[in-house]
Design a protein around this motif. Sequence first.
Motif, PDB file in Angstrom:
ATOM      1  N   TYR A 263      23.890  11.175  -3.428  1.00  0.00           N
ATOM      2  CA  TYR A 263      24.177  12.111  -4.501  1.00  0.00           C
ATOM      3  C   TYR A 263      24.013  11.521  -5.899  1.00  0.00           C
ATOM      4  O   TYR A 263      24.359  12.169  -6.889  1.00  0.00           O
ATOM      5  N   PHE A 264      23.537  10.281  -6.003  1.00  0.00           N
ATOM      6  CA  PHE A 264      23.224   9.733  -7.322  1.00  0.00           C
ATOM      7  C   PHE A 264      21.912   8.938  -7.272  1.00  0.00           C
ATOM      8  O   PHE A 264      21.501   8.460  -6.234  1.00  0.00           O
ATOM      9  N   LEU A 265      21.229   8.859  -8.415  1.00  0.00           N
ATOM     10  CA  LEU A 265      19.991   8.100  -8.573  1.00  0.00           C
ATOM     11  C   LEU A 265      18.986   8.398  -7.457  1.00  0.00           C
ATOM     12  O   LEU A 265      18.633   7.537  -6.659  1.00  0.00           O
ATOM     13  N   LYS A 266      18.502   9.609  -7.447  1.00  0.00           N
ATOM     14  CA  LYS A 266      17.566  10.026  -6.386  1.00  0.00           C
ATOM     15  C   LYS A 266      16.266   9.224  -6.416  1.00  0.00           C
ATOM     16  O   LYS A 266      15.537   9.170  -5.426  1.00  0.00           O
ATOM     17  N   GLU A 267      15.944   8.592  -7.558  1.00  0.00           N
ATOM     18  CA  GLU A 267      14.700   7.823  -7.672  1.00  0.00           C
ATOM     19  C   GLU A 267      14.904   6.338  -7.366  1.00  0.00           C
ATOM     20  O   GLU A 267      13.969   5.547  -7.470  1.00  0.00           O
ATOM     21  N   ALA A 268      16.121   5.936  -6.978  1.00  0.00           N
ATOM     22  CA  ALA A 268      16.395   4.527  -6.692  1.00  0.00           C
ATOM     23  C   ALA A 268      16.005   4.175  -5.261  1.00  0.00           C
ATOM     24  O   ALA A 268      15.773   5.039  -4.422  1.00  0.00           O
ATOM     25  N   HIS A 269      15.913   2.872  -4.985  1.00  0.00           N
ATOM     26  CA  HIS A 269      15.747   2.409  -3.617  1.00  0.00           C
ATOM     27  C   HIS A 269      17.074   2.592  -2.886  1.00  0.00           C
ATOM     28  O   HIS A 269      18.146   2.406  -3.467  1.00  0.00           O
ATOM     29  N   GLY A 270      17.043   2.948  -1.608  1.00  0.00           N
ATOM     30  CA  GLY A 270      18.289   3.172  -0.883  1.00  0.00           C
ATOM     31  C   GLY A 270      18.182   2.847   0.583  1.00  0.00           C
ATOM     32  O   GLY A 270      17.086   2.909   1.164  1.00  0.00           O
ATOM     33  N   PHE A 271      19.306   2.470   1.174  1.00  0.00           N
ATOM     34  CA  PHE A 271      19.334   2.193   2.610  1.00  0.00           C
ATOM     35  C   PHE A 271      20.727   2.506   3.138  1.00  0.00           C
ATOM     36  O   PHE A 271      21.728   2.019   2.599  1.00  0.00           O
ATOM     37  N   ASN A 272      20.780   3.321   4.175  1.00  0.00           N
ATOM     38  CA  ASN A 272      22.036   3.646   4.840  1.00  0.00           C
ATOM     39  C   ASN A 272      22.109   2.848   6.131  1.00  0.00           C
ATOM     40  O   ASN A 272      21.384   3.127   7.083  1.00  0.00           O
ATOM     41  N   GLY A 273      22.939   1.808   6.147  1.00  0.00           N
ATOM     42  CA  GLY A 273      23.001   0.905   7.288  1.00  0.00           C
ATOM     43  C   GLY A 273      23.953   1.385   8.370  1.00  0.00           C
ATOM     44  O   GLY A 273      24.594   2.433   8.248  1.00  0.00           O
ATOM     45  N   VAL A 274      24.062   0.594   9.428  1.00  0.00           N
ATOM     46  CA  VAL A 274      24.986   0.927  10.512  1.00  0.00           C
ATOM     47  C   VAL A 274      26.413   0.596  10.075  1.00  0.00           C
ATOM     48  O   VAL A 274      26.652  -0.043   9.042  1.00  0.00           O
ATOM     49  N   HIS A 275      27.376   1.022  10.873  1.00  0.00           N
ATOM     50  CA  HIS A 275      28.788   0.929  10.514  1.00  0.00           C
ATOM     51  C   HIS A 275      29.201  -0.510  10.212  1.00  0.00           C
ATOM     52  O   HIS A 275      29.083  -1.396  11.050  1.00  0.00           O
TER      53      HIS A 275
END
Length: 356
Positions: A75-87
């Motif tokens: 929900y923030f910085l849609k143009e940034a690099h991102g990664f959703n890791g495991v728990h």
Amino acid sequence: MTHIAKPRIHHPGLARNRLGLTRRDYEGPMSTLCAGCGHDSITAAIIEAFWELEIAPHQVAKMSGIGCSGKTPTYFLKEAHGFNGVHGRMPAVTTGAHAANHELVCIGVSGDGDSLSIGLGQFAHAMRRNIDMLYIIENNGVYGLTKGQFSASADYGTKAKRGEVNREHPIDPVLLALNLGASFVARSFSGDKAQLVPIIKGGLRHQGFAMVDIISPCVTFNDHRGSTKSYEYTRDHYNELVQADFVPPAQEITASYEAGDVRTVTMHDGSRMRFRKVPEDYDPQDRDQVYAYIRDRQRAGEIATGLLYLEEVPPDGEGTHFHGIQGTVDEPLVNYPFEELCPGAEALEELQRRFR
């Protein structure tokens, strides 16, 4: 997951920073979290901090784990690099990204379950290695995605929505961070944007591991009488120990005036954090005193908030954070061609020969 896109049309009167970007340029899709969730207020504070600091979104790496907090970076910085890791593994992913490219501004968003239960070891070692990152814990005391079980941060004696009482003592991320050597330690409340924005700005500019524990009430499972992580309880027991101002580097303007009880700490890039409203004997750079003071406030039933501890970077501070400790090269590894990163079997054999 289906995301709800926001309208692309911007009002022509929106303020722009020196990059020519509006606050809308730092947003992401519409939130799908529960209406009134404290996490969305934290998102708004993060957007404000990045916009005010004039950090280009493509210079940012945003990471998260699993839980309601894991959705926040969407929900923030849609143009940034991102990664959703495991728990619980967000710190390891951030460490890898930072090791490969230290020019990125790294922000990790986690929850009390993600950080203090399955991810406790990762959380501890990220602090020990002094990774240059802002680590935000969205702390609501429950597992909101699995129907509200107590998390490791739930206070002793607090009541769940269904009436059961927690009989296990909590892990306090602020005390843990102080004990493990974090160089920037803060606590805030999702409902206090005025306090939260300068703290986030300071954490983003801090050289080293910056931990901000944010009490963020879960309106679905933990916002009732008997909960110590509810809006009502937090507001009733809120104690703004330290009001912090973030002052970016600029030509200094001096004047003669009574400063009152203000302490200023200069950070590595020339920016400064100013501490206000502190007890006369409170020293935000004395780790042991800060630890003892927070414990004393806890026994009094208060939640001490603000930038609680800040370690001023020494002149030779390059050796105190992750890349300085590891002795890495100045050029980010991501910029090196494959031939230099992997010079071949002969070079590996020569390297191994040196250690025999």
